[in-house]
Design an enzyme around this catalytic site. Sequence first.
Site, PDB file in Angstrom:
ATOM      1  N   TYR A  34       0.829  -1.206   0.000  1.00  0.00           N
ATOM      2  CA  TYR A  34       0.000   0.000   0.000  1.00  0.00           C
ATOM      3  C   TYR A  34       0.862   1.254   0.000  1.00  0.00           C
ATOM      4  CZ  TYR A  34       1.360   0.541   4.834  1.00  0.00           C
ATOM      5  OH  TYR A  34       2.121   0.712   5.965  1.00  0.00           O
ATOM      6  N   PHE A  48       2.431   9.646   3.411  1.00  0.00           N
ATOM      7  CA  PHE A  48       2.863   9.580   4.807  1.00  0.00           C
ATOM      8  C   PHE A  48       3.396   8.195   5.142  1.00  0.00           C
ATOM      9  CE2 PHE A  48      -1.827   9.062   4.815  1.00  0.00           C
ATOM     10  CZ  PHE A  48      -1.938   7.776   5.322  1.00  0.00           C
ATOM     11  N   ASP A  49       3.135   7.218   4.280  1.00  0.00           N
ATOM     12  CA  ASP A  49       3.667   5.875   4.528  1.00  0.00           C
ATOM     13  C   ASP A  49       3.453   5.020   3.290  1.00  0.00           C
ATOM     14  OD1 ASP A  49       4.907   3.855   5.990  1.00  0.00           O
ATOM     15  OD2 ASP A  49       2.997   3.038   6.667  1.00  0.00           O
ATOM     16  N   ILE A  81      -7.765   0.665  10.505  1.00  0.00           N
ATOM     17  CA  ILE A  81      -8.824   1.667  10.500  1.00  0.00           C
ATOM     18  C   ILE A  81     -10.049   1.131   9.747  1.00  0.00           C
ATOM     19  CG2 ILE A  81      -7.318   3.667  10.813  1.00  0.00           C
ATOM     20  CD1 ILE A  81      -7.341   4.063   7.793  1.00  0.00           C
ATOM     21  N   TYR A 110      -8.640   8.414  11.056  1.00  0.00           N
ATOM     22  CA  TYR A 110      -8.100   8.776  12.371  1.00  0.00           C
ATOM     23  C   TYR A 110      -8.878   9.890  13.053  1.00  0.00           C
ATOM     24  CZ  TYR A 110      -4.251   5.760  11.102  1.00  0.00           C
ATOM     25  OH  TYR A 110      -3.510   4.671  10.731  1.00  0.00           O
ATOM     26  N   PHE A 139      -5.583   5.830  -0.171  1.00  0.00           N
ATOM     27  CA  PHE A 139      -4.665   4.700  -0.205  1.00  0.00           C
ATOM     28  C   PHE A 139      -4.750   4.003  -1.554  1.00  0.00           C
ATOM     29  CE2 PHE A 139      -5.257   5.087   4.368  1.00  0.00           C
ATOM     30  CZ  PHE A 139      -3.998   4.801   4.879  1.00  0.00           C
TER      31      PHE A 139
END
Length: 314
Positions: free
Chosen positions: A87, A98-99, A118, A144, A160
Amino acid sequence: MRRLAGLLVVPLLLLTTAACGSDNKGSDSDSGSMKNGLPAITAGEKFGEKPTVSKGVGNPPKSLKVNVISEGKGPVTKNGDALQVNYLGQAWDSTTPFDNSFDRKQPFELTLGAGQVIKGWDQGLAGQKVGSRIMIGIPPELGYGAQGQGDIKPNATLVFVVDILKAVTIPKTAEGTEVAQENKDLPKVGTNTDGKAPSLTIPKVDPPAKLVSNYILESQGEAVKATDTVVVNYVASIWKDGKVFDSTYQAGKPANFPLANLTLKGLKDGLVGKKVGSRVLIVAPPSEAFGAEEKQGIPKNSTLVFAVDILTKM
């Protein structure tokens, strides 16, 4: 009740931490090209490639949105499956991820619908075919929320790109040949195969000084390797008083253990080499557990006892 998930070097990524950040500088373009209501992939669009995602334009979607970029030919995912995915995650109003797991070259594993990630992931990944690349737009209440997480700002809409690599149906219980439990100085473990917690009876004797790892039910599955992620059900007790300090049965869902990240040495060593589908008794002396350190409410110098069903591995 303390959970053994806290003994992993890296917590469950998407639920408890927003990642370790990313070295990506993102795209220089914030032209914000869109496709089917979500930001477009401007480079690396094929399954398996690290994608580059444009910045969102206008107001983000207020509800979960899933676009299938390319559809695979594998089975359809369902709640309760163990999934392996790659991902990349990015905020709607950003061009910088961010990741992502592509840079780490280490796919992420989760049990779908088990609340390990999540809500937007649990909902967005269900009903998709293995081998698919999808894009998920996740509103704050399924991400979040107002608190944010790490580099993710409060009330952020997330985007994502997810490649679904593998899905495995998780059995409800271990099954196999019963192995005689003849040593009266070791705990006795129930052999039920109804999906309920097995009994775990600890004798009133001194615990063994060395690690014990014995089959209770021996399956014919593949041997577990130290690099595997295993999906397990377990009951965990303290030898001295027999107190259960953790149980996936009470939690109502199995646990995913990436063994490379598991810090409790006795538990890891007791699982490696055992056959998938089996039930195993593991007794970890203090030297293979937490030693002279009190941890998560477990007294120092405690011998720990585990009855573990190795349900599957990734």
